[in-house]
Motif scaffolding. Structure first.
Motif, mmCIF file in Angstrom:
data_model
loop_
_atom_site.group_PDB
_atom_site.id
_atom_site.type_symbol
_atom_site.label_atom_id
_atom_site.label_comp_id
_atom_site.label_asym_id
_atom_site.label_seq_id
_atom_site.Cartn_x
_atom_site.Cartn_y
_atom_site.Cartn_z
ATOM 1 N N GLU A 65 -53.143 16.099 -20.828
ATOM 2 C CA GLU A 65 -54.112 15.174 -21.415
ATOM 3 C C GLU A 65 -54.019 15.201 -22.936
ATOM 4 O O GLU A 65 -53.833 16.277 -23.530
ATOM 5 C CB GLU A 65 -55.524 15.525 -20.969
ATOM 6 C CG GLU A 65 -55.730 15.446 -19.456
ATOM 7 C CD GLU A 65 -55.514 14.042 -18.924
ATOM 8 O OE1 GLU A 65 -55.760 13.076 -19.678
ATOM 9 O OE2 GLU A 65 -55.098 13.911 -17.755
ATOM 10 N N PRO A 66 -54.135 14.076 -23.610
ATOM 11 C CA PRO A 66 -53.843 14.004 -25.044
ATOM 12 C C PRO A 66 -54.706 14.919 -25.919
ATOM 13 O O PRO A 66 -54.175 15.617 -26.787
ATOM 14 C CB PRO A 66 -54.050 12.528 -25.400
ATOM 15 C CG PRO A 66 -54.828 11.956 -24.271
ATOM 16 C CD PRO A 66 -54.464 12.745 -23.052
ATOM 17 N N ASP A 67 -56.022 14.921 -25.727
ATOM 18 C CA ASP A 67 -56.876 15.748 -26.579
ATOM 19 C C ASP A 67 -56.619 17.229 -26.354
ATOM 20 O O ASP A 67 -56.551 18.012 -27.312
ATOM 21 C CB ASP A 67 -58.353 15.422 -26.330
ATOM 22 C CG ASP A 67 -58.744 14.048 -26.839
ATOM 23 O OD1 ASP A 67 -57.959 13.450 -27.608
ATOM 24 O OD2 ASP A 67 -59.826 13.563 -26.454
ATOM 25 N N ALA A 68 -56.482 17.618 -25.091
ATOM 26 C CA ALA A 68 -56.219 19.019 -24.776
ATOM 27 C C ALA A 68 -54.855 19.452 -25.311
ATOM 28 O O ALA A 68 -54.691 20.565 -25.819
ATOM 29 C CB ALA A 68 -56.296 19.251 -23.270
ATOM 30 N N ALA A 69 -53.851 18.573 -25.207
ATOM 31 C CA ALA A 69 -52.513 18.893 -25.704
ATOM 32 C C ALA A 69 -52.521 19.084 -27.212
ATOM 33 O O ALA A 69 -51.915 20.040 -27.741
ATOM 34 C CB ALA A 69 -51.532 17.793 -25.316
ATOM 35 N N ALA A 70 -53.191 18.200 -27.928
ATOM 36 C CA ALA A 70 -53.229 18.301 -29.389
ATOM 37 C C ALA A 70 -53.937 19.565 -29.830
ATOM 38 O O ALA A 70 -53.481 20.270 -30.749
ATOM 39 C CB ALA A 70 -53.919 17.069 -29.973
ATOM 40 N N ALA A 71 -55.057 19.886 -29.189
ATOM 41 C CA ALA A 71 -55.781 21.106 -29.543
ATOM 42 C C ALA A 71 -54.950 22.340 -29.224
ATOM 43 O O ALA A 71 -54.882 23.291 -30.017
ATOM 44 C CB ALA A 71 -57.116 21.146 -28.799
ATOM 45 N N PHE A 72 -54.301 22.341 -28.070
ATOM 46 C CA PHE A 72 -53.443 23.447 -27.659
ATOM 47 C C PHE A 72 -52.337 23.705 -28.679
ATOM 48 O O PHE A 72 -52.108 24.839 -29.117
ATOM 49 C CB PHE A 72 -52.858 23.116 -26.287
ATOM 50 C CG PHE A 72 -51.707 23.959 -25.839
ATOM 51 C CD1 PHE A 72 -51.808 25.334 -25.747
ATOM 52 C CD2 PHE A 72 -50.502 23.363 -25.476
ATOM 53 C CE1 PHE A 72 -50.734 26.103 -25.305
ATOM 54 C CE2 PHE A 72 -49.435 24.117 -25.035
ATOM 55 C CZ PHE A 72 -49.548 25.491 -24.954
ATOM 56 N N ALA A 73 -51.639 22.659 -29.087
ATOM 57 C CA ALA A 73 -50.550 22.820 -30.045
ATOM 58 C C ALA A 73 -51.058 23.331 -31.381
ATOM 59 O O ALA A 73 -50.450 24.222 -31.999
ATOM 60 C CB ALA A 73 -49.822 21.493 -30.225
ATOM 61 N N SER A 74 -52.156 22.804 -31.856
ATOM 62 C CA SER A 74 -52.710 23.237 -33.141
ATOM 63 C C SER A 74 -53.152 24.693 -33.091
ATOM 64 O O SER A 74 -52.897 25.468 -34.020
ATOM 65 C CB SER A 74 -53.894 22.348 -33.523
ATOM 66 O OG SER A 74 -53.475 21.012 -33.714
ATOM 67 N N HIS A 75 -53.809 25.092 -31.992
ATOM 68 C CA HIS A 75 -54.272 26.472 -31.871
ATOM 69 C C HIS A 75 -53.098 27.440 -31.703
ATOM 70 O O HIS A 75 -53.122 28.560 -32.229
ATOM 71 C CB HIS A 75 -55.234 26.606 -30.693
ATOM 72 C CG HIS A 75 -56.504 25.826 -30.845
ATOM 73 N ND1 HIS A 75 -57.150 25.693 -32.065
ATOM 74 C CD2 HIS A 75 -57.252 25.132 -29.937
ATOM 75 C CE1 HIS A 75 -58.239 24.961 -31.901
ATOM 76 N NE2 HIS A 75 -58.320 24.608 -30.641
ATOM 77 N N ALA A 76 -52.052 27.017 -30.963
ATOM 78 C CA ALA A 76 -50.870 27.871 -30.813
ATOM 79 C C ALA A 76 -50.192 28.096 -32.159
ATOM 80 O O ALA A 76 -49.767 29.215 -32.484
ATOM 81 C CB ALA A 76 -49.898 27.240 -29.814
ATOM 82 N N GLU A 77 -50.078 27.049 -32.941
ATOM 83 C CA GLU A 77 -49.489 27.172 -34.274
ATOM 84 C C GLU A 77 -50.311 28.122 -35.143
ATOM 85 O O GLU A 77 -49.757 29.003 -35.817
ATOM 86 C CB GLU A 77 -49.411 25.794 -34.912
ATOM 87 C CG GLU A 77 -48.706 25.756 -36.249
ATOM 88 C CD GLU A 77 -48.502 24.330 -36.731
ATOM 89 O OE1 GLU A 77 -47.352 23.844 -36.668
ATOM 90 O OE2 GLU A 77 -49.490 23.697 -37.161
#
Length: 290
Positions: free
Chosen positions: A15-27
């Motif tokens: 899902e787009p919002d979850a994916a964006a948050a996931f990538a930002s938090h992983a970084e």
């Protein structure tokens, strides 16, 4: 030691919002890379054996969403700035090599040179049939396509004449920021290890205990030597199921001693309380790893 997350484009992260948050938090947590999986289609009732589970079946249902890896990574490139964008793996023989080279180079250029190209030959014969691509020659086709793509990435006017791809004086722009894109060969077989040694910049076995990983790394290094390449330039990525829990740092140290340069963890470890789970792993393991 670098740390990545594999199966990144699955579960809640489709899902787009979850994916964006996931990538930002992983970084933010210090992860170096996100690794995507792919299937264009999963034919219902397939009989091919999935090689990474004793059941012979892929995890989840046949209708579980698997976003296209390059589109998914492009979306996340726009909301991150450092984390590397990786396919782990992309099924090379199913794709046109010129179109794929252009897609990868474009994503690499737009992301500031963050692309990592993990490749595989595929195992799901019914998917090849649905796509109209021969299954039996997929290994040779993959080798030829990698050589063709590297020519397009590096040469001013690329020419390539192979068994499956052939072209003359082709100009492809943009080209990758660093003149090429690192190629990581996936798979747990000796054939995959030899392919990594002959053609790859790295090797990413899909499974194996420490003894088997050491053996496969040796096969890859020997193949590099026999191909006239320097075995020491190969990088090794390993699944990090053991790099969690109380022995995590010990496991990471043991893998590093074997020559592993990147440990990847399955994304399902972070499906719940994603930001907190990523930050905790970053502080407790990544920050203290060798």
């Amino acid at each position: 030691m670098d740390f990545g997350i594999v199966f990144a484009n699955t579960g809640p992260f489709v899902e787009p919002d979850a994916a964006a948050a996931f990538a930002s938090h992983a970084e933010a947590a210090g992860f170096e890379s996100l690794w995507t999986v792919e299937h264009v289609v999963v034919p219902a009732g397939y009989e091919s054996t999935y090689p990474y589970d004793p059941s012979g079946r892929m995890p989840g249902n046949d209708d579980a969403p698997i976003p296209d890896p390059l589109v998914w990574l492009s979306y996340l490139a726009a909301v991150t700035s450092r984390i590397r964008l990786a396919t782990g793996i992309l099924i090379v023989p199913q794709r046109n090599p010129l179109v794929l080279a252009k897609q990868l180079a474009t994503l690499d250029a737009l992301s500031g040179g963050r692309m990592e190209f993990g490749i595989g030959v595929g195992w799901l014969e019914e998917e090849f049939d649905a796509l109209g691509v021969p299954f039996d020659d997929r290994g040779r086709r993959t080798d030829d396509y990698v050589v063709a793509m590297r020519a397009l990435w590096a040469d001013e006017r690329a020419t390539h004449h192979g068994e499956f791809a052939s072209f003359d004086e082709c100009v492809m722009r943009p080209q990758p920021r660093r003149g090429t894109i690192p190629v990581h060969v996936g798979g747990h077989s000796d054939a995959a290890a030899r392919r990594a040694g002959r053609l790859g910049d790295g090797f990413f076995p899909g499974k194996g205990d420490h003894a088997e990983l050491e053996r496969l790394f040796g096969v890859a290094r020997q193949a590099a030597f026999e191909a006239g390449r320097n075995p020491d330039v190969l990088t090794f990525t390993s699944g990090g199921n053991g790099a969690i829990g109380s022995r995590a740092l010990d496991e990471v140290g043991e893998l590093a001693a074997m020559g592993v340069t990147r440990v990847v963890l399955p994304s399902f470890l972070f499906w719940q309380d994603t930001e907190e789970a990523l930050a905790r792993y970053g502080a407790e393991i990544i920050a203290k790893a060798p």
